[in-house]
Design a protein around this motif. Structure first.
Motif, mmCIF file in Angstrom:
data_model
loop_
_atom_site.group_PDB
_atom_site.id
_atom_site.type_symbol
_atom_site.label_atom_id
_atom_site.label_comp_id
_atom_site.label_asym_id
_atom_site.label_seq_id
_atom_site.Cartn_x
_atom_site.Cartn_y
_atom_site.Cartn_z
ATOM 1 N N GLY A 274 4.984 -18.856 19.268
ATOM 2 C CA GLY A 274 4.716 -17.685 18.234
ATOM 3 C C GLY A 274 6.042 -16.945 17.971
ATOM 4 N N SER B 229 -2.688 -20.795 21.856
ATOM 5 C CA SER B 229 -2.036 -19.271 22.482
ATOM 6 C C SER B 229 -0.867 -18.995 21.989
ATOM 7 C CB SER B 229 -2.096 -19.661 24.059
ATOM 8 O OG SER B 229 -3.115 -20.016 24.370
ATOM 9 N N ALA C 132 6.520 -13.794 18.285
ATOM 10 C CA ALA C 132 6.478 -12.720 19.243
ATOM 11 C C ALA C 132 6.443 -13.214 20.748
ATOM 12 C CB ALA C 132 5.402 -11.653 18.943
ATOM 13 N N SER C 133 6.094 -14.521 21.142
ATOM 14 C CA SER C 133 6.071 -14.912 22.167
ATOM 15 C C SER C 133 7.182 -15.164 22.989
ATOM 16 C CB SER C 133 5.174 -16.346 22.347
ATOM 17 O OG SER C 133 6.380 -17.262 21.811
ATOM 18 N N GLU D 72 -0.753 -18.716 12.227
ATOM 19 C CA GLU D 72 -2.219 -18.519 12.352
ATOM 20 C C GLU D 72 -3.038 -19.085 11.225
ATOM 21 O OE1 GLU D 72 -2.827 -14.332 13.072
ATOM 22 O OE2 GLU D 72 -1.871 -14.192 15.059
ATOM 23 N N ASP E 189 0.527 -16.517 21.424
ATOM 24 C CA ASP E 189 1.073 -15.047 22.071
ATOM 25 C C ASP E 189 1.869 -15.368 23.089
ATOM 26 O OD1 ASP E 189 -1.306 -15.916 23.401
ATOM 27 O OD2 ASP E 189 -1.623 -13.912 24.034
#
Length: 506
Positions: A284, A278, A286-287, A264, A280
């Motif tokens: 990412g 995007s 945690a995606s 980020e 998330d």
């Protein structure tokens, strides 16, 4: 001494010296060129620029964080800490005495606690031995009971001493806290208030250019030791590339240049420094698709093992971008890789690789629209597709066609449906690009006539509820069509299929 140039010698030493000197110089300069070319590789330039960019972005984040700190509260805490320090300084002698007393108590506590734990272990062993003997030889076990009871009493006594020393230690700590608590509490609040800023200050300091780590260890001929500029890669588990004669594990090195792709804070910066949209949903940590296990080319295609712009098989999106890439990078259509990178606006097509037997994928609006269009147009009626089985046929029922239409109208419709109704979904089957030659006309008309004849020959009759309905009022009908909601689905203004949109279909 023999003449080196005379007849009988197979070589001319002077000439060979010239050849050797020239080849040595050529080898020297090509070696220098090779070393410099390696030092000046494209991805290394991107990483050098990113170090500066990351320092700049972190500095901006630090400024924003510092401006968000409640300065009034920080001033109050600083003043309270200074006042607490003055109070502590005035009672420093007493605090030193309490600290010395606390040190003695803690030493005694440690010794007593160790003795307590060791005795507990010995007691457990002897108690177990006693209980075993009591089961097997009760007469012998009676002799051990006094020693077991004595050990238990000593263990309980040590436990009482541990509790007393613990209480004394807590009391002395509480007394010390009365003098040092103000400083400690102020430091805790100040630390909580400035934690993010302190973290960012440390990061900014780390990102400062270091001569040894950033320059010396990345210098030519020295970058084999511990360079900071390195190739980044992930090898995706259970995903392979088919290279014609063998399947190899998929290796992606895209993040060598796209360093901030899963971080980020770089959303507004140009490629290759920007953050992936995007986070998330994609790449990412945690995606559902973290870059460490999914990689990049699973979705984007391209040659993930390459670390050069051209060899990675990038694909431009527009003609203007094509011209820009040709001028800037010497880009050309890739000929050496079967799966060139998809343009960004087509990447969602790769979702179907994993999301099979489904017609809706989260975070894939273009693909979902395509699935909806595929269903609305009735493509599945001819093209068998997973996820579109067992659906009703998209076309109308033709079993009673003679009750509604005439053969002439049906022929005109079949010949070119969009000539009759521009917004229809029905495709044209005759007079297409491969059947429009003059020699195809006769065959087209015969086939159209045969189709119409078959439909009307097998049509069933139909009795209408009102065989002779009265004529309506066109003006009143227009008012009703516009007021009761007909136009939400139906088209009356003669729009073409693309202009009408996917929702209005009749």
């Amino acid at each position: 001494m023999a003449n080196k140039k005379s007849v009988g010698h197979a070589y001319n030493v002077d000439f060979l010296n010239v050849v050797f000197a020239a080849s040595s110089l050529f080898l020297f300069f090509t070696t220098i060129w090779m070393v410099f070319d390696d030092f000046d590789r494209e991805w290394k330039g991107y990483q050098r620029q990113f170090v500066l960019l990351e320092g700049y972005v972190t500095s901006l984040e630090l400024q924003a964080t510092e401006s968000g700190i409640d300065q009034d509260r920080l001033s109050q805490l600083t003043a309270a800490r200074a006042q607490a320090e003055e109070s502590l300084a005035s009672n420093q002698a007493l605090v030193d005495e309490l600290n010395a007393e606390l040190a003695d108590i803690e030493a005694n506590f440690y010794i007593t606690d160790q003795a307590y734990n060791f005795l507990k272990a010995e007691y457990d062993v002897d108690r177990y031995t006693y209980e075993e003997m009591q089961e097997e030889h009760p007469e012998d076990a009676a002799e051990l009971r006094p020693a077991i009871d004595d050990m238990y009493n000593r263990w309980v006594g040590l436990g009482i001493q541990v509790e007393e020393l613990s209480a004394q230690r807590d009391a002395v700590r509480a007394q010390i806290g009365e003098y040092t608590g103000g400083v400690t509490d102020a430091d805790t609040e100040i630390r909580e208030l400035t934690a993010d800023a302190e973290r960012l200050r440390g990061r900014v300091a780390e990102l400062q250019v270091d001569f040894v780590g950033d320059i010396l260890l990345n210098a030519p001929l020295l970058d084999f030791m511990a360079p900071s500029l390195t190739i980044q890669q992930v090898i995706t588990p259970n995903v392979v590339d088919d290279v014609n004669f063998i399947r190899v594990s998929k290796m992606d090195r895209c993040m060598t240049c796209h360093i901030a792709i899963d971080r980020e804070g770089f959303e507004g910066y140009p490629q290759p420094y920007t953050t992936h949209p995007s986070l998330d949903a994609y790449v990412g940590s945690a995606s559902p698709h973290p870059v460490q296990t999914t990689g990049c080319t699973v979705c984007h295609e391209g040659m993930g093992q390459s670390i050069g712009f051209i060899h990675s098989s990038h694909t431009p999106e527009t003609e203007a971008q094509t011209a820009e890439w040709e001028a800037r990078y010497g880009w050309d259509v890739p000929h050496y890789w079967d799966f060139p990178m998809l343009p960004t606006n087509m990447t969602e097509a790769s979702c179907a690789k994993c999301h099979q037997d489904t017609v809706y994928v989260d975070e894939a609006p273009d693909l979902n629209l395509a699935y909806g269009l595929y269903e609305r147009a009735g493509c599945y009626a001819c093209h068998v597709t997973a996820g579109f089985t067992d659906l009703r046929k998209p076309g109308p029922d033709l079993t009673k066609i003679s009750a509604k239409l005439t053969p002439e109208w049906a022929s005109t419709w079949i010949r070119d449906p969009r000539e009759v109704k521009a917004s229809t979904w029905m495709p044209r089957f005759w007079y297409n690009s491969n059947t429009s030659a003059p020699e195809d006309i006769q065959r087209n008309e015969i086939e159209i006539g045969a189709t119409v004849a078959y439909l009307f020959a097998h049509s069933d009759g139909h009795e209408f509820a009102n065989a002779s309905p009265p004529l309506g009022d066109a003006a009143r009908g227009e008012e009703l069509v516009g007021s009761v909601g007909c136009l939400a689905c139906h088209i009356t203004e003669g729009q073409a299929r693309l202009d009408a949109g996917t929702r209005r279909t009749f």
